[in-house]
Design a protein around this motif. Structure first.
Motif, PDB file in Angstrom:
ATOM      1  N   THR A  20       0.860  -1.044  -0.029  1.00  0.00           N
ATOM      2  CA  THR A  20      -0.041   0.017   0.055  1.00  0.00           C
ATOM      3  C   THR A  20       0.963   1.276   0.149  1.00  0.00           C
ATOM      4  O   THR A  20       1.775   1.324   0.479  1.00  0.00           O
ATOM      5  CB  THR A  20      -0.997   0.041   1.274  1.00  0.00           C
ATOM      6  OG1 THR A  20      -0.092   0.087   2.474  1.00  0.00           O
ATOM      7  CG2 THR A  20      -1.887  -1.273   1.378  1.00  0.00           C
ATOM      8  N   ARG A  78     -10.673  -5.116  -5.767  1.00  0.00           N
ATOM      9  CA  ARG A  78     -11.312  -3.871  -4.868  1.00  0.00           C
ATOM     10  C   ARG A  78     -12.653  -3.724  -5.641  1.00  0.00           C
ATOM     11  O   ARG A  78     -12.857  -4.044  -6.770  1.00  0.00           O
ATOM     12  CB  ARG A  78     -10.512  -2.553  -4.656  1.00  0.00           C
ATOM     13  CG  ARG A  78      -9.449  -2.770  -3.647  1.00  0.00           C
ATOM     14  CD  ARG A  78      -8.579  -1.638  -3.708  1.00  0.00           C
ATOM     15  NE  ARG A  78      -7.333  -2.119  -2.883  1.00  0.00           N
ATOM     16  CZ  ARG A  78      -6.301  -1.335  -3.178  1.00  0.00           C
ATOM     17  NH1 ARG A  78      -6.171  -0.172  -3.367  1.00  0.00           N
ATOM     18  NH2 ARG A  78      -5.181  -1.676  -2.484  1.00  0.00           N
ATOM     19  N   VAL A 108      -8.767   5.743   5.526  1.00  0.00           N
ATOM     20  CA  VAL A 108      -9.981   5.547   4.686  1.00  0.00           C
ATOM     21  C   VAL A 108     -11.515   5.741   5.499  1.00  0.00           C
ATOM     22  O   VAL A 108     -12.071   4.666   5.540  1.00  0.00           O
ATOM     23  CB  VAL A 108      -9.925   4.555   3.699  1.00  0.00           C
ATOM     24  CG1 VAL A 108      -8.911   4.636   2.422  1.00  0.00           C
ATOM     25  CG2 VAL A 108      -9.636   3.201   4.289  1.00  0.00           C
TER      26      VAL A 108
HETATM   27  C1  LIG Z   1     -10.014   0.176   1.772  1.00  0.00           C
HETATM   28  C2  LIG Z   1     -10.142  -1.385   1.035  1.00  0.00           C
HETATM   29  C3  LIG Z   1      -9.854  -2.219   2.072  1.00  0.00           C
HETATM   30  C4  LIG Z   1     -11.495  -1.395   0.628  1.00  0.00           C
HETATM   31  O1  LIG Z   1     -11.739  -2.701   0.042  1.00  0.00           O
HETATM   32  P1  LIG Z   1     -12.824  -3.145  -1.118  1.00  0.00           P
HETATM   33  O2  LIG Z   1     -13.017  -4.656  -1.230  1.00  0.00           O
HETATM   34  O3  LIG Z   1     -12.504  -2.396  -2.448  1.00  0.00           O
HETATM   35  O4  LIG Z   1     -13.993  -2.529  -0.275  1.00  0.00           O
HETATM   36  P2  LIG Z   1     -15.608  -3.033  -0.519  1.00  0.00           P
HETATM   37  O5  LIG Z   1     -15.815  -3.265  -1.979  1.00  0.00           O
HETATM   38  O6  LIG Z   1     -15.939  -4.036   0.527  1.00  0.00           O
HETATM   39  O7  LIG Z   1     -16.312  -1.758   0.126  1.00  0.00           O
HETATM   40  C5  LIG Z   1     -17.438  -1.660   0.946  1.00  0.00           C
HETATM   41  C6  LIG Z   1     -18.284  -0.484   0.847  1.00  0.00           C
HETATM   42  O8  LIG Z   1     -17.469   0.445   1.154  1.00  0.00           O
HETATM   43  C7  LIG Z   1     -17.133   1.542   0.097  1.00  0.00           C
HETATM   44  N1  LIG Z   1     -15.911   1.988   0.114  1.00  0.00           N
HETATM   45  C8  LIG Z   1     -14.822   1.312  -0.443  1.00  0.00           C
HETATM   46  N2  LIG Z   1     -13.717   1.953  -0.558  1.00  0.00           N
HETATM   47  C9  LIG Z   1     -14.018   3.095  -0.150  1.00  0.00           C
HETATM   48  C10 LIG Z   1     -13.270   4.482   0.426  1.00  0.00           C
HETATM   49  N3  LIG Z   1     -11.897   4.490   0.088  1.00  0.00           N
HETATM   50  N4  LIG Z   1     -13.703   5.298   0.776  1.00  0.00           N
HETATM   51  C11 LIG Z   1     -15.201   5.331   0.891  1.00  0.00           C
HETATM   52  N5  LIG Z   1     -15.715   4.462   0.547  1.00  0.00           N
HETATM   53  C12 LIG Z   1     -15.394   3.163   0.261  1.00  0.00           C
HETATM   54  C13 LIG Z   1     -17.724   0.857  -0.981  1.00  0.00           C
HETATM   55  O9  LIG Z   1     -18.262   1.653  -1.961  1.00  0.00           O
HETATM   56  C14 LIG Z   1     -18.897  -0.091  -0.437  1.00  0.00           C
HETATM   57  O10 LIG Z   1     -19.963   0.521  -0.240  1.00  0.00           O
HETATM   58  P3  LIG Z   1     -21.433  -0.335  -0.523  1.00  0.00           P
HETATM   59  O11 LIG Z   1     -21.530  -1.308   0.553  1.00  0.00           O
HETATM   60  O12 LIG Z   1     -22.460   0.929  -0.335  1.00  0.00           O
HETATM   61  O13 LIG Z   1     -21.337  -0.898  -1.870  1.00  0.00           O
HETATM   62  C15 LIG Z   1      -9.155  -1.339  -0.107  1.00  0.00           C
HETATM   63  O14 LIG Z   1      -9.368  -0.500  -0.789  1.00  0.00           O
HETATM   64  C16 LIG Z   1      -7.792  -1.308   0.298  1.00  0.00           C
HETATM   65  O15 LIG Z   1      -7.100  -2.278   0.388  1.00  0.00           O
HETATM   66  N6  LIG Z   1      -6.960   0.090   0.449  1.00  0.00           N
HETATM   67  C17 LIG Z   1      -5.739   0.040   0.593  1.00  0.00           C
HETATM   68  C18 LIG Z   1      -5.477  -0.218   1.978  1.00  0.00           C
HETATM   69  C19 LIG Z   1      -6.244   0.498   3.074  1.00  0.00           C
HETATM   70  O16 LIG Z   1      -6.439   1.777   3.032  1.00  0.00           O
HETATM   71  N7  LIG Z   1      -6.674  -0.385   4.183  1.00  0.00           N
HETATM   72  C20 LIG Z   1      -7.219   0.196   5.294  1.00  0.00           C
HETATM   73  C21 LIG Z   1      -6.402   0.812   6.420  1.00  0.00           C
HETATM   74  S1  LIG Z   1      -7.310   0.787   7.833  1.00  0.00           S
END
Ligand SMILES: CC(C)(COP(=O)(O)OP(=O)(O)OC[C@H]1O[C@@H](n2cnc3c(N)ncnc32)[C@H](O)[C@@H]1OP(=O)(O)O)[C@@H](O)C(=O)NCCC(=O)NCCS
Length: 152
Positions: A20, A78, A108
């Motif tokens: 990341t 994602r 996030v």
């Molecule tokens: C954050 C992360 C884990 C999300 O994973 P993902 O599998 O894409 O998320 P999901 O598909 O399960 O999303 C669930 C919900 O959150 C929303 N969402 C996903 N990423 C989001 C973001 N960055 N900001 C706001 N909402 C977000 C989605 O639209 C979805 O909404 P819905 O239920 O209304 O459809 C991924 O983007 C990631 O690995 N990011 C990099 C590492 C990171 O930031 N980790 C978290 C640190 S604590």
């Protein structure tokens, strides 16, 4: 599929945590030694070929407090609700263990808000500050993380 992590998943988990960057939400890297000793904290998402494509950990902090940490879904997977499922698996384990307050420190907050977490001041998480933050190179001025909690 979401399942508990196994010893053979550690290299993949390490790779996910190292992958990341600041633009997408930073996750603290963890050493192999930390991953081996905390392996039981982890759940992973695997694809149809058994490849690890996501991970998340539930860390027990106190008798009434647990932390969601080390959450990463690989970029190409994602948007498929894997992040949600990984967090929900950890929340479910927390309930099983009898711990009903969970927090996360995150860059996030929008993602965690979608899952029902609410923002809370860091001062309510004294145990976390003493455990981890004081030794973190980004604490306090370089830290962009928001504390979010959920009561289960
Ligand atoms: C954050 C992360 C884990 C999300 O994973 P993902 O599998 O894409 O998320 P999901 O598909 O399960 O999303 C669930 C919900 O959150 C929303 N969402 C996903 N990423 C989001 C973001 N960055 N900001 C706001 N909402 C977000 C989605 O639209 C979805 O909404 P819905 O239920 O209304 O459809 C991924 O983007 C990631 O690995 N990011 C990099 C590492 C990171 O930031 N980790 C978290 C640190 S604590």
């Amino acid at each position: 599929m979401i399942r508990k992590a196994r010893i053979k998943d550690v290299k993949a988990i390490h790779g996910l945590l190292m992958s990341t960057d600041q633009h997408e939400g930073l996750v603290l890297p963890r050493s192999f030694s930390q991953l081996y000793s905390h392996l039981r904290d982890f759940v992973v998402a695997v694809d149809g070929d058994g490849k690890v494509i996501g991970c998340c950990a539930l860390s027990l902090i106190w008798e009434d407090l647990a932390e969601i940490r080390s959450l990463v879904v690989s970029p190409e997977h994602r948007g498929n609700h894997l992040g949600r499922k990984l967090v929900e698996a950890c929340l479910s384990e927390s309930v099983t263990l009898g711990i009903y307050k969970v927090y996360t420190l995150t860059e996030v907050p929008g993602f965690f808000a979608r899952l029902g977490f609410a923002e809370e001041g860091m001062e309510s998480l004294n145990q976390k500050i003493f455990l981890d933050c004081l030794n973190c190179p980004r604490f306090p001025d370089l830290c962009n993380e928001v504390a979010m909690t959920m009561n289960l």
